[in-house]
Structure formats: structure tokens, C-alpha cells
Write a protein that holds these residues in place. Structure first.
Motif, PDB file in Angstrom:
ATOM      1  N   GLY A 250       0.785  -1.232   0.000  1.00 52.20           N
ATOM      2  CA  GLY A 250       0.000   0.000   0.000  1.00 52.20           C
ATOM      3  C   GLY A 250       0.812   1.275   0.000  1.00 52.20           C
ATOM      4  N   ASP A 251       2.138   1.155  -0.085  1.00 53.59           N
ATOM      5  CA  ASP A 251       2.998   2.348  -0.102  1.00 53.59           C
ATOM      6  C   ASP A 251       3.206   2.768  -1.554  1.00 53.59           C
ATOM      7  OD1 ASP A 251       4.801   4.363   0.295  1.00 53.59           O
ATOM      8  OD2 ASP A 251       6.068   3.249   1.692  1.00 53.59           O
ATOM      9  N   LEU A 252       2.235   3.489  -2.061  1.00 55.50           N
ATOM     10  CA  LEU A 252       2.261   3.870  -3.479  1.00 55.50           C
ATOM     11  C   LEU A 252       3.428   4.793  -3.796  1.00 55.50           C
ATOM     12  CD1 LEU A 252       0.843   3.816  -6.254  1.00 55.50           C
ATOM     13  CD2 LEU A 252      -0.494   5.788  -5.494  1.00 55.50           C
ATOM     14  N   ALA A 253       3.700   5.748  -2.937  1.00 53.38           N
ATOM     15  CA  ALA A 253       4.754   6.725  -3.221  1.00 53.38           C
ATOM     16  C   ALA A 253       6.122   6.044  -3.313  1.00 53.38           C
ATOM     17  CB  ALA A 253       4.767   7.808  -2.149  1.00 53.38           C
ATOM     18  N   ARG A 254       6.412   5.132  -2.369  1.00 51.63           N
ATOM     19  CA  ARG A 254       7.721   4.468  -2.392  1.00 51.63           C
ATOM     20  C   ARG A 254       7.831   3.524  -3.589  1.00 51.63           C
ATOM     21  NH1 ARG A 254      10.232  -0.012   0.242  1.00 51.63           N
ATOM     22  NH2 ARG A 254       8.292  -0.576   1.288  1.00 51.63           N
ATOM     23  N   GLY A 255       6.755   2.814  -3.895  1.00 52.24           N
ATOM     24  CA  GLY A 255       6.795   1.925  -5.051  1.00 52.24           C
ATOM     25  C   GLY A 255       6.984   2.692  -6.342  1.00 52.24           C
ATOM     26  N   ARG A 287      -6.812   5.951  -6.705  1.00 49.67           N
ATOM     27  CA  ARG A 287      -7.709   7.030  -7.112  1.00 49.67           C
ATOM     28  C   ARG A 287      -9.147   6.709  -6.689  1.00 49.67           C
ATOM     29  NH1 ARG A 287      -6.279  10.609 -10.604  1.00 49.67           N
ATOM     30  NH2 ARG A 287      -4.813   9.193 -11.632  1.00 49.67           N
ATOM     31  N   ARG A 288      -9.565   5.459  -6.928  1.00 44.56           N
ATOM     32  CA  ARG A 288     -10.927   5.071  -6.532  1.00 44.56           C
ATOM     33  C   ARG A 288     -11.091   5.158  -5.019  1.00 44.56           C
ATOM     34  NH1 ARG A 288      -9.866   1.065 -10.477  1.00 44.56           N
ATOM     35  NH2 ARG A 288      -9.393  -0.464  -8.836  1.00 44.56           N
ATOM     36  N   GLU A 289     -10.089   4.699  -4.276  1.00 45.45           N
ATOM     37  CA  GLU A 289     -10.159   4.764  -2.819  1.00 45.45           C
ATOM     38  C   GLU A 289     -10.228   6.208  -2.319  1.00 45.45           C
ATOM     39  OE1 GLU A 289      -7.520   0.668  -2.005  1.00 45.45           O
ATOM     40  OE2 GLU A 289      -6.672   2.671  -1.676  1.00 45.45           O
ATOM     41  N   LEU A 303      -6.990  13.068   1.640  1.00 47.69           N
ATOM     42  CA  LEU A 303      -5.788  13.900   1.510  1.00 47.69           C
ATOM     43  C   LEU A 303      -4.549  13.042   1.268  1.00 47.69           C
ATOM     44  CD1 LEU A 303      -4.181  16.515   1.743  1.00 47.69           C
ATOM     45  CD2 LEU A 303      -4.252  16.249   4.235  1.00 47.69           C
ATOM     46  N   ALA A 304      -4.395  11.971   2.050  1.00 53.42           N
ATOM     47  CA  ALA A 304      -3.232  11.096   1.880  1.00 53.42           C
ATOM     48  C   ALA A 304      -3.236  10.448   0.498  1.00 53.42           C
ATOM     49  CB  ALA A 304      -3.219  10.031   2.976  1.00 53.42           C
ATOM     50  N   GLY A 305      -4.401   9.993   0.050  1.00 49.55           N
ATOM     51  CA  GLY A 305      -4.467   9.330  -1.249  1.00 49.55           C
ATOM     52  C   GLY A 305      -4.174  10.259  -2.404  1.00 49.55           C
ATOM     53  N   LEU A 309      -1.038  10.286  -5.231  1.00 59.85           N
ATOM     54  CA  LEU A 309      -1.249  10.323  -6.680  1.00 59.85           C
ATOM     55  C   LEU A 309      -0.473  11.465  -7.316  1.00 59.85           C
ATOM     56  CD1 LEU A 309      -5.094   9.630  -6.824  1.00 59.85           C
ATOM     57  CD2 LEU A 309      -3.256   8.065  -7.481  1.00 59.85           C
ATOM     58  N   LEU A 310      -0.450  12.606  -6.644  1.00 55.87           N
ATOM     59  CA  LEU A 310       0.273  13.745  -7.197  1.00 55.87           C
ATOM     60  C   LEU A 310       1.778  13.522  -7.116  1.00 55.87           C
ATOM     61  CD1 LEU A 310      -0.813  16.324  -8.450  1.00 55.87           C
ATOM     62  CD2 LEU A 310      -0.355  17.503  -6.304  1.00 55.87           C
TER      63      LEU A 310
END
Length: 540
Positions: A250-255, A287-289, A303-305, A309-310
């Protein structure tokens, strides 16, 4: 007006033989009254004045020209004779080239002077040929710097030679020579060994002595070195594996950062396309979440999601719009807090809204409006404190004293009307920002939290709702209070499902209404609502 002078006319005596006509002879008359040596007084004065101003004007023009020549003869000469200035620049550039001054920040290097001369006189080939000579000398100086081990200076001179259109084969040959000398000087075997050690220790990237930076450094000097190529590819594969795990966790930014690092290092890596596809699938899921969290008013999660994405795609306009919606919600919350004269809390929330807008580089007009409401609330509160009558201050002190007494007895939330919470709520209505009122609220908040947890564990849901109301009044409608409301809503949904199964439609409807009042978007609430409606329709 012209003067008229008398003219004397001489009449001859008539001839005895001619009695029909008389001959008349003109005479000039008296010239003594005529003056030809000077003009009339008015005309004479005008002429003298014209001649005098003409002389003065000529003197002023001459003085101005002389001053311009003295102060600006160089600039004027360049304006009148531009070729003279261009020739001077070419001569100065030639001297700088002979002295080895190829470039200078102050504009007195050979390159800058030849370029200036070419700008003044583009038709002359002297300056263009001079620039070609500068490129050749730059290439020669690069070779000398390589021999002397001055590799940074050599790279600068190679860049200059490229910019001045020096033959490419000569420049590339010198560049290869530079890489070979750097490789020999750097000890590439040692760098490859250090990179392999760093990879074995799991230090893949993020520091100069990590595996990937070391392999890339070697390959910059020897692009075809096999052991460095293989080590780099293995390191990139390890980075991709780590990035996939981060996405799974679930760590989108690091991935995303790991995958983008691999893409920058080797756009043609064999495993990169699959990793990019995996990243995009996780981006769409996030994005959906985030959109769902925004609809359910879980603004912190949204805000975190959207921020993640940005971070993945800086040009994600949909994520920016989501952040704008979150900032608007925070601004609205700040307005509500300001309306209750909870100025410090309103300031904190408004600061969050402003930070969101600034980080995403978006305009959020609601933030400015919330600031205006906050300023007005602050001024209103100030006037109230200054103008509060003695009776209100006395009532406030009495309520706080009664609240403290109830707290000492342990009557925190009961009995109704005489509990510490009820007394404090009455005090908050009078002066919500009074330091004593806020201190009392801070003391009661832990008790309200314990009350909620205790009643929820005992499945006394109505009592837990009362404790939650007290908690909201004491700490506001922040994320902890919303989380507690969601927990209570889930418990009511479970009760409604149980009552529905037992055929108690009225109890199931009451439980559904209680859950909806706590969290209208709670998971499972729509399914329970549909079942209750079906059961009610069937019973009718």
C-alpha cells in the motif's frame, strides 16, 4: 502705410501756334524729406533681436556638440562608424586568443569578443573564422588538461569545442580519450567490487556508495564494461522487486519512486514494462479509494491518497481537483469552528487547508473566505470579552465551580443536567474560548473517551452514543471522533441485521436509522436498508 510725396508739375506757356493743348513736364520735387539710410525704429529693433537670438542659438548648438564629443566620443564613434567598433573587437579577440583566454565571465574572452564582433557585422567572415579557431584551441587545451589529469577542465573545454562546431569526429575522439584516462585514474575494478559488496548488503540506491550509483559511475567511464552492465541490471531488478513489494503493502509513493528510478537509469530494462503496468493499476485503485473517502467525508484519508497520486504524476489534474475538494472541506470546518468561537482549533484547520492548496499549487477561494470568518470571530470574541457584563462572568464562574464539584463526585456524564459535562456545556455556551472553560474540557475529554469504549464494549449502544456526543462537544468533529462514530455505526448495523433476522422490523428500522445518523456511508448500510425496505414491503 506708404507715404505720398507731392510732385510739382511744370506747365509751359502755350505756343502761339498751338492753342488746343498744353504740355505738362514731370518734376522730381523735393528729396530732402526722404531717408534711405535706416529702417523705421520698430523694424530696426526686431531685426537686431532676431540676429542676437540667432547668434545665441548657434553658440548653444556648438557647445552641445562639443560636450557630446568630449563625453561620448567613443559611443558616438561606434554609432557613426560601427565598423570601427567591430574591427576593435576582432583585434581584442585575436589578442585574447593568442594569450589563451578563450572565455571569460566579464565578456573579455576570445569567444565573447568574436561573438560581439559578429553581432555588429554579420557579413564579415573574420569573426566567424575566429570562433572556429577558438574551438580548435579549446580542443587542444582539453588534450593538455587530460594529460595533466585535470578532467573537469577538460570536460569544460570539450563542451566549448562542441558548441563552436568543431569537427565532431575530433571532439568524440578526445572524449573517448578523456573517459579512458578517467577510468584508469578512478580504479574501476575497485568501484565494481564496491558496488557488488553494496548490493550484497542490500544498499541498492540512495547514497553515493550504494550499488546503483557506483555501477552507473563505472559505465559513464566505460559504457561497454560487461561486469558493470550485469551488476547494474541485477541491481535494477532488485529495485523493481522492492518497488513491487511496496505497492503490495500500500505504499504507493515508495513503489512509484523505485520504478521511476529504474526507468531513469535504464529505460529499456526488460522488467520495466510489467512494473509500469502494475504501478498504473495501483494508481487507479488509489484514485478510486481516494474518491470514495472524499464522498464519505473521510478527508484525512482522501488527503493522503490524492497526495500520493500527485507524487506519482505531478501533472495529475484529477488529483489536484481532489485536493482542492479536501481543502474546501477543511476551510468549511474552520468556518464552523470559528462560528462556535473555537478560534485556536479553527486556526489549526485553516492552516491545514492553506498547506494543501500551496503544496498542490491550486487556488482555493474558500480558504480566503474562511480566513475572513476567522478574523471576524476573533474580533467578536474580543469585543465580547471586553463588554461581558458582570452577571455573565459570575454565571461562568458558578458553572465551572459546579462542573468541578460534579467531576470530584464522579458525575461526569450523569445525572442529566447536573453532570460535569452538562455544566461545562452551559459554560461553553457563554464563553467557549475562556481559558478556564477550555481547561475543564481538556480534563473531561479522557473521561468521555473511556465512557464510550466502556459502553461500546458492553454493547450499550444508546449510552455509547451519549458518550460520543460528549466527546464530540469536547474535542470537535476531528478524525478520532469520526472513527468512533464509524465503529458505533457498524455495531448498530449488526444489531439491525440481528433484529431483522428475528422478524423485529421496528427494531431493525431503529437500528438502521441510528447507524445512518452516525455514518451515512458506513459499509453494509445500503444492504441493510434494502433488506429492511423489502421486509417492510412484504409485511404490508
Amino acid at each position: 502705410m506708404r507715404r505720398r510725396y507731392p510732385v510739382a508739375v511744370k506747365r509751359d506757356p502755350p505756343s502761339p501756334s498751338d492753342t488746343s493743348a498744353v504740355r505738362i513736364e514731370p518734376l522730381a520735387g523735393d528729396y530732402s524729406a526722404l531717408r534711405f539710410d535706416r529702417a523705421p525704429p520698430r523694424e530696426r529693433d526686431n531685426g537686431l533681436r532676431v540676429r542676437r537670438w540667432g547668434l545665441r542659438g548657434a553658440i548653444l548648438v556648438a557647445a552641445g556638440l562639443l560636450l557630446a564629443l568630449v563625453l561620448g566620443r567613443q559611443a558616438m564613434s561606434e554609432w557613426l562608424w560601427p565598423d570601427t567598433r567591430a574591427q576593435s573587437l576582432r583585434e581584442e579577440a585575436t589578442r585574447a586568443l593568442a594569450e589563451g583566454r578563450l572565455s571569460s565571465a566579464d565578456g573579455h574572452g576570445a569567444r565573447e569578443l568574436f561573438e560581439a564582433a559578429l553581432a555588429l557585422d554579420p557579413d564579415r567572415s573574420d569573426a566567424r573564422e575566429g570562433l572556429v579557431k577558438v574551438g580548435r584551441v579549446a580542443l587542444d587545451q582539453a588534450g593538455q588538461a587530460i594529460d595533466g589529469g585535470h578532467f573537469d577542465f577538460a570536460r569544460q573545454r570539450l563542451d566549448m569545442a562542441r558548441q563552436l562546431a568543431t569537427p565532431r569526429d575530433q571532439v568524440e575522439a578526445m572524449a573517448r580519450r578523456l573517459r579512458e584516462r578517467e577510468a584508469a585514474h578512478a580504479g574501476l575494478d575497485r568501484l565494481v567490487a564496491d558496488a557488488a559488496t553494496a548490493r550484497a548488503q542490500g544498499r541498492l540506491d540512495g547514497a553515493p556508495d550504494a550499488a546503483l550509483p557506483l555501477y552507473l559511475r563505472v559505465l559513464a567511464l566505460q559504457p561497454q564494461r560487461n561486469d558493470a552492465l550485469e551488476g547494474r541490471d541485477d541491481t535494477l531488478a532488485d529495485l523493481l522487486q522492492s518497488a513491487r513489494k511496496a505497492l503490495t503493502d500500500g505504499d504507493l509513493a515508495r513503489g512509484a519512486a523505485g520504478i521511476q528510478r529504474v526507468q531513469a537509469a535504464d529505460p529499456g530494462h526488460a522488467d520495466l514494462p510489467d512494473a509500469l503496468n502494475l504501478l498504473e493499476s495501483h494508481v487507479e485503485r488509489r484514485r478510486r479509494e481516494s474518491d470514495l473517502a472524499l464522498r464519505r467525508q473521510r478527508f484525512d484519508d482522501a488527503l493522503a491518497g490524492y497526495s500520493d497520486l500527485l507524487a506519482v504524476h505531478a501533472d495529475d489534474d484529477a488529483a489536484r481537483r481532489g485536493l482542492a475538494a479536501v481543502a474546501n472541506a477543511y476551510a468549511a470546518r474552520s468556518e464552523r469552528l470559528a462560528a462556535d468561537f473555537r478560534v485556536p482549533e479553527a486556526e489549526t484547520v485553516l492552516l491545514q487547508a492553506r498547506g494543501i492548496a500551496e503544496s498542490a499549487a491550486i487556488e482555493v477561494p474558500a480558504v480566503a473566505l474562511a480566513q475572513q470568518h476567522l478574523d471576524r470571530a476573533r474580533e467578536s470574541r474580543k469585543r465580547f470579552e471586553q463588554q461581558a457584563p458582570a452577571a455573565q462572568r459570575q454565571s461562568l464562574r458558578r458553572l465551572l465551580s459546579e462542573a468541578a464539584a460534579a467531576e470530584q463526585r464522579g458525575d461526569l456524564l450523569t445525572p442529566p443536567g447536573d453532570s460535569a459535562y452538562d455544566k461545562l456545556r452551559a459554560a461553553q455556551a457563554i464563553a467557549p474560548q475562556d481559558p478556564a472553560v477550555r481547561a475543564a474540557a481538556a480534563r473531561l475529554l479522557p473521561a468521555a473517551k473511556r465512557c464510550f469504549d466502556k459502553e461500546l464494549s458492553a454493547n450499550r449502544l444508546s449510552r455509547a452514543g451519549e458518550c460520543l456526543d460528549a466527546r464530540r462537544a469536547l474535542e470537535g468533529g476531528g478524525a478520532p471522533a469520526r472513527e468512533a462514530a464509524a465503529r458505533l455505526a457498524q455495531r448498530w448495523i449488526a444489531v439491525g441485521d440481528e433484529r431483522l433476522g428475528a422478524g423485529e422490523l421496528r427494531a431493525a428500522r431503529s437500528a438502521l436509522d441510528a447507524a445512518r445518523s452516525l455514518d451515512p456511508r458506513a459499509a453494509g448500510i445500503e444492504e441493510l436498508s434494502a433488506r429492511v425496505r423489502s421486509a417492510e414491503a412484504a409485511s404490508n
